[in-house]
Design a protein around this motif. Sequence first.
Motif, mmCIF file in Angstrom:
data_model
loop_
_atom_site.group_PDB
_atom_site.id
_atom_site.type_symbol
_atom_site.label_atom_id
_atom_site.label_comp_id
_atom_site.label_asym_id
_atom_site.label_seq_id
_atom_site.Cartn_x
_atom_site.Cartn_y
_atom_site.Cartn_z
ATOM 1 N N LEU A 73 28.638 33.151 38.245
ATOM 2 C CA LEU A 73 28.581 33.680 39.608
ATOM 3 C C LEU A 73 29.802 34.521 39.971
ATOM 4 O O LEU A 73 29.663 35.652 40.437
ATOM 5 C CB LEU A 73 28.404 32.538 40.617
ATOM 6 N N GLU A 74 30.984 34.005 39.773
ATOM 7 C CA GLU A 74 32.208 34.711 40.167
ATOM 8 C C GLU A 74 32.369 36.022 39.387
ATOM 9 O O GLU A 74 32.719 37.057 39.950
ATOM 10 C CB GLU A 74 33.434 33.820 39.944
ATOM 11 N N THR A 75 32.088 35.982 38.100
ATOM 12 C CA THR A 75 32.200 37.174 37.261
ATOM 13 C C THR A 75 31.183 38.227 37.677
ATOM 14 O O THR A 75 31.524 39.413 37.804
ATOM 15 C CB THR A 75 32.009 36.812 35.775
ATOM 16 N N VAL A 76 29.950 37.804 37.890
ATOM 17 C CA VAL A 76 28.905 38.741 38.308
ATOM 18 C C VAL A 76 29.266 39.351 39.663
ATOM 19 O O VAL A 76 29.141 40.563 39.856
ATOM 20 C CB VAL A 76 27.520 38.058 38.355
ATOM 21 N N ALA A 77 29.734 38.537 40.594
ATOM 22 C CA ALA A 77 30.116 39.037 41.922
ATOM 23 C C ALA A 77 31.217 40.091 41.807
ATOM 24 O O ALA A 77 31.149 41.144 42.455
ATOM 25 C CB ALA A 77 30.562 37.893 42.818
ATOM 26 N N ALA A 78 32.194 39.838 40.972
ATOM 27 C CA ALA A 78 33.289 40.798 40.783
ATOM 28 C C ALA A 78 32.779 42.096 40.159
ATOM 29 O O ALA A 78 33.178 43.197 40.574
ATOM 30 C CB ALA A 78 34.380 40.187 39.911
ATOM 31 N N GLN A 79 31.880 41.985 39.202
ATOM 32 C CA GLN A 79 31.357 43.177 38.526
ATOM 33 C C GLN A 79 30.485 44.023 39.453
ATOM 34 O O GLN A 79 30.620 45.249 39.486
ATOM 35 C CB GLN A 79 30.567 42.785 37.279
ATOM 36 N N VAL A 80 29.582 43.388 40.189
ATOM 37 C CA VAL A 80 28.671 44.183 41.024
ATOM 38 C C VAL A 80 29.387 44.772 42.242
ATOM 39 O O VAL A 80 29.048 45.876 42.671
ATOM 40 C CB VAL A 80 27.388 43.414 41.450
ATOM 41 N N HIS A 118 25.691 42.269 33.216
ATOM 42 C CA HIS A 118 25.553 41.044 32.421
ATOM 43 C C HIS A 118 25.693 39.815 33.325
ATOM 44 O O HIS A 118 26.619 39.735 34.124
ATOM 45 C CB HIS A 118 26.624 41.006 31.325
ATOM 46 N N GLY A 119 24.746 38.907 33.229
ATOM 47 C CA GLY A 119 24.771 37.685 34.022
ATOM 48 C C GLY A 119 23.843 37.685 35.217
ATOM 49 O O GLY A 119 23.629 36.654 35.840
ATOM 50 N N VAL A 120 23.274 38.855 35.558
ATOM 51 C CA VAL A 120 22.309 38.925 36.666
ATOM 52 C C VAL A 120 20.992 38.352 36.176
ATOM 53 O O VAL A 120 20.409 38.824 35.216
ATOM 54 C CB VAL A 120 22.128 40.375 37.172
ATOM 55 N N PRO A 153 30.016 51.523 42.734
ATOM 56 C CA PRO A 153 30.083 52.390 43.915
ATOM 57 C C PRO A 153 28.980 52.092 44.923
ATOM 58 O O PRO A 153 27.829 51.890 44.556
ATOM 59 C CB PRO A 153 29.897 53.798 43.347
ATOM 60 N N GLY A 154 29.373 52.036 46.196
ATOM 61 C CA GLY A 154 28.411 51.837 47.273
ATOM 62 C C GLY A 154 27.988 50.405 47.514
ATOM 63 O O GLY A 154 27.165 50.139 48.383
ATOM 64 N N ILE A 155 28.556 49.449 46.784
ATOM 65 C CA ILE A 155 28.168 48.042 46.905
ATOM 66 C C ILE A 155 29.253 47.282 47.674
ATOM 67 O O ILE A 155 30.433 47.382 47.362
ATOM 68 C CB ILE A 155 28.011 47.374 45.520
ATOM 69 N N ALA A 156 28.822 46.513 48.671
ATOM 70 C CA ALA A 156 29.744 45.669 49.424
ATOM 71 C C ALA A 156 29.230 44.233 49.407
ATOM 72 O O ALA A 156 28.022 43.992 49.517
ATOM 73 C CB ALA A 156 29.862 46.159 50.860
#
Length: 111
Positions: A15-22, A63-65, A26-29
Amino acid sequence: MNLSGIVVVATPQTLETVAAQVTALPGIALARLDRRGARIALVLTADCMAQEAAGLRAIQRTHGVVKLDLVSHVFHDRPECAPDVSAILPSLAAERDVHVHSISEAESIER
């Protein structure tokens, strides 16, 4: 401008890694991180449908989604970015596990 509310599901371990990556895309908050449910609530901002589709694909390919849900969508493309929703969204959904819950222009709220 297009705004999309997105829920991404990951595993508790990623979860934490995916959150940091996504959120580095650009354009993602980040709107909210649900550690208990391993879900990430995001807002995607894009000038037109093509940019939005590219953002959704980038999230999908992270990766991880495990799953991506497009839960709300408000669009108002610039004239030079006329949307072709019929072509973009079905192809996006066919690529991977994407669920579109609300997408038609009639259902969207223009602001």
